[in-house]
Each structure stands twice: as structure tokens, then as C-alpha cells.
Design a protein around this motif. Structure first.
Motif, short mmCIF file in Angstrom:
data_model
loop_
_atom_site.label_atom_id
_atom_site.label_comp_id
_atom_site.label_asym_id
_atom_site.label_seq_id
_atom_site.Cartn_x
_atom_site.Cartn_y
_atom_site.Cartn_z
N CYS A 112 0.85 -1.21 0.00
CA CYS A 112 0.00 0.00 0.00
C CYS A 112 0.88 1.25 0.00
O CYS A 112 1.04 1.91 1.04
CB CYS A 112 -0.94 0.00 1.21
SG CYS A 112 -2.19 1.30 1.15
N ALA A 124 0.35 4.11 -0.97
CA ALA A 124 -0.39 5.34 -0.62
C ALA A 124 -0.27 5.64 0.87
O ALA A 124 -0.13 6.81 1.26
CB ALA A 124 -1.86 5.19 -1.00
N ALA A 156 -6.45 -2.35 -4.68
CA ALA A 156 -5.86 -2.48 -6.01
C ALA A 156 -5.15 -1.19 -6.40
O ALA A 156 -4.05 -1.20 -6.97
CB ALA A 156 -6.94 -2.82 -7.03
N LYS A 157 -5.79 -0.07 -6.06
CA LYS A 157 -5.22 1.25 -6.33
C LYS A 157 -5.57 2.19 -5.18
O LYS A 157 -6.66 2.09 -4.60
CB LYS A 157 -5.76 1.86 -7.63
CG LYS A 157 -5.39 1.12 -8.90
CD LYS A 157 -5.96 1.83 -10.13
CE LYS A 157 -5.55 1.14 -11.42
NZ LYS A 157 -6.10 1.84 -12.61
N ALA A 158 -4.67 3.10 -4.85
CA ALA A 158 -4.95 4.08 -3.80
C ALA A 158 -3.95 5.21 -3.89
O ALA A 158 -2.84 5.04 -4.43
CB ALA A 158 -4.90 3.44 -2.42
N ALA A 159 -4.33 6.36 -3.36
CA ALA A 159 -3.41 7.51 -3.29
C ALA A 159 -3.97 8.52 -2.30
O ALA A 159 -5.17 8.55 -2.01
CB ALA A 159 -3.22 8.16 -4.66
N ALA A 178 -9.33 5.18 -2.64
CA ALA A 178 -8.98 3.76 -2.70
C ALA A 178 -9.97 3.02 -3.59
O ALA A 178 -11.18 3.25 -3.55
CB ALA A 178 -8.99 3.15 -1.31
N LYS A 179 -9.42 2.12 -4.41
CA LYS A 179 -10.24 1.26 -5.27
C LYS A 179 -9.90 -0.18 -4.97
O LYS A 179 -8.74 -0.58 -5.06
CB LYS A 179 -9.99 1.57 -6.74
CG LYS A 179 -10.85 0.74 -7.69
CD LYS A 179 -10.56 1.09 -9.15
CE LYS A 179 -11.45 0.28 -10.07
NZ LYS A 179 -11.14 0.56 -11.51
N VAL A 186 -6.53 10.64 -7.66
CA VAL A 186 -6.89 9.63 -8.68
C VAL A 186 -5.79 9.54 -9.74
O VAL A 186 -5.43 8.44 -10.17
CB VAL A 186 -8.25 9.98 -9.33
CG1 VAL A 186 -8.55 9.03 -10.48
CG2 VAL A 186 -9.36 9.91 -8.29
N ALA A 215 -3.02 7.59 -8.23
CA ALA A 215 -3.37 6.17 -8.09
C ALA A 215 -3.26 5.44 -9.41
O ALA A 215 -2.91 4.25 -9.45
CB ALA A 215 -4.79 6.04 -7.52
N ASN A 216 -3.56 6.12 -10.50
CA ASN A 216 -3.52 5.51 -11.83
C ASN A 216 -2.13 5.57 -12.47
O ASN A 216 -1.90 4.94 -13.50
CB ASN A 216 -4.52 6.20 -12.76
CG ASN A 216 -5.96 5.78 -12.47
OD1 ASN A 216 -6.19 4.65 -12.07
ND2 ASN A 216 -6.90 6.68 -12.67
#
Length: 265
Positions: free
Chosen positions: A87, A89, A168-171, A190-191, A260, A263-264
């Protein structure tokens, strides 16, 4: 400073016994409690120091499950190699807290137990759907944070760890006060398998909260462009010497877009 009895707890069980004495308070890094004592906003008869309890320290990553001991410092969170992979993030968030002196003393457990409305960790734990573990029970993050400086902790209850499933994704992005480095607005995105969560700190009249408007837009398209034109209501946002409610409303959207994009990336 007035007279106070100091106790260094050897274990969580020891701390639980000591905190029952008089008007005792738990002490970890002391980043919130000590300033409150200096200004007489808090005047405990006893301090029970948790900082040397080994069972409360360290980061564990098992598959997608992350567990962080309550007495783990911001510095250790920011520099844990396993957490950087699981993680990043949260690692980034911890690196933004205060200055080096604060990061070496302040702890994740102390931060969430005090629930300062401008603290960073509450936004992360709320967005990650984390569980706060105490010496008596487990509490979901959305049931733990109750309002300004308020949590669902009961008298004598001690935070021992936080745990969550790596997303899976976060920031995390924040607009910080240049002097204190507290969040004027901080947004954690967070995703994961349960969808998209967006939590905001530093802005709410009642502390940390989730932004339903931003979550709804990102649920359709997890991209910064999906937030074009999304308006966050200024109602229930804070106005103080640093920023008005309207300014904070705009900042939430801006910080969310940046989070976002990060995160991407």
C-alpha cells in the motif's frame, strides 16, 4: 507543567490495569496529549506510556492483509519496505506528517485514538475500510470515528493495531498548512474489490468523512477526468483562519483529482 504520575507499561495487560488509576491517560507519541496538557486542556493525574510495548510495534503484511501495531511510528510506516509494495499510498501519507521529529515520535494508534480533525490517518483508514483492533474488540473504521476528537473507544480500551486489505489502487493528496503541515484538506482515494471509497480529512465540521459525490463519479469511471464538474457541497465544511468552507469544497475536488491521477500513475 503540573505534577503527574508517570508509568511505563510493560504490556497491554499492564497498561489496562494502570489506566484504571485515578484520572489516567494513555501516552504513546504524545503529539496531541502533551500540547493539550501544556495548555491545561487535559489534566490527567497519571500517564501510562505505551511506547515501549513491543507487541504494539511493527508492520506485518500477509498476502493482501496488512496489520500495523498501534505504537508503530509514522517514520516506521513511511519506511517499511513490505508496506511500500502492499500500500504505497499509506507510506506516502505517513511521509507527509509533520516534520522528522514528529514522525519519529508520533504513532498511528495515538493519531487515530485522538481523532484530530486535521490528522491524516483517519482518512486512510476510513477509505481503506480498515478495522481498528483494541484489547477488547474489533471496530470497523466507519463505526470508530464519531466526530471531532471523538471515537467509539470506551473507558480503559486500548488500540492495539489497525488492519486492512491492500487496495488495487490508492493515493493520498493533501493541501497542507505550511507551518504545522496539518491537512487543510486531505483526500484519500482507494479502489478495491468492494468499489471506490473517498475519505476527506481537515475539512469537515464533524471530522473525517466520505465524499459520496466523488465516490459516485469515480464508480462510473476511475479517472481524474470523471471529476470535471463535480461539485462538493460547502455545507458542513469548516471555516477557520486558514480557509473558508467554500474554499475547502473546491480543494476537496482538486485534491481528489490529484489523488486519482496518482493512483492511476
Amino acid at each position: 507543567m503540573y505534577s503527574v504520575n508517570y508509568h511505563r507499561a510493560a504490556s497491554v495487560a499492564d497498561a489496562a490495569k494502570l489506566v484504571k488509576a485515578g484520572d489516567a491517560k494513555l501516552l504513546s507519541g504524545g503529539m496531541t496529549l502533551i500540547p493539550a496538557m501544556k495548555t491545561r486542556l487535559a489534566a490527567p493525574s497519571d500517564l501510562v506510556d505505551l511506547s515501549k510495548i513491543k507487541e504494539l510495534q511493527g508492520v506485518k503484511v500477509s498476502g493482501k492483509t496488512v496489520t500495523i501495531g498501534a505504537a508503530t511510528t509514522h517514520f516506521d510506516v513511511a519506511n517499511d519496505e513490505k508496506l511500500k509494495k502492499a500500500c504505497p499510498a499509506l507510506v506516502h501519507l505517513a511521509s507527509l506528517i509533520g516534520d522528522p521529529a514528529v514522525r519519529h515520535r508520533g504513532t498511528i494508534g495515538g493519531s487515530i485514538a485522538n481523532n484530530d480533525p486535521a490528522a491524516d490517518y483517519p482518512a486512510a483508514l476510513l477509505a481503506l475500510g480498515a478495522t481498528i483492533v483494541t484489547n477488547k474488540r474489533q471496530i470497523a473504521a466507519d463505526k470508530f470515528f464519531m466526530g471531532l476528537f471523538e471515537t467509539s473507544l470506551k473507558e480503559g480500551e486500548i488500540v492495539t493495531a489497525v488492519t486492512f486489505t491492500a487496495p488495487a489502487k490508492a493515493a493520498y493528496e493533501k493541501f497542507r498548512n505550511p507551518a504545522s503541515r496539518y491537512a487543510i484538506v486531505g483526500v484519500f482515494v482507494a479502489k478495491g474489490k468492494d468499489g471506490v471509497s473517498v475519505a476527506v480529512t481537515g475539512a469537515g465540521d464533524d471530522g473525517v468523512f466520505r465524499s459520496k459525490e466523488i465516490e459516485a463519479a469515480l464508480a462510473k469511471n476511475f479517472a481524474a477526468s470523471a471529476l470535471e464538474g463535480v461539485k462538493v457541497p460547502a455545507k458542513n465544511l469548516m471555516t477557520d483562519i486558514h480557509a473558508s468552507a467554500d474554499y475547502r469544497a473546491n480543494l476537496i475536488a482538486v485534491m481528489a483529482k490529484r489523488a486519482v491521477a496518482a493512483a492511476n500513475a
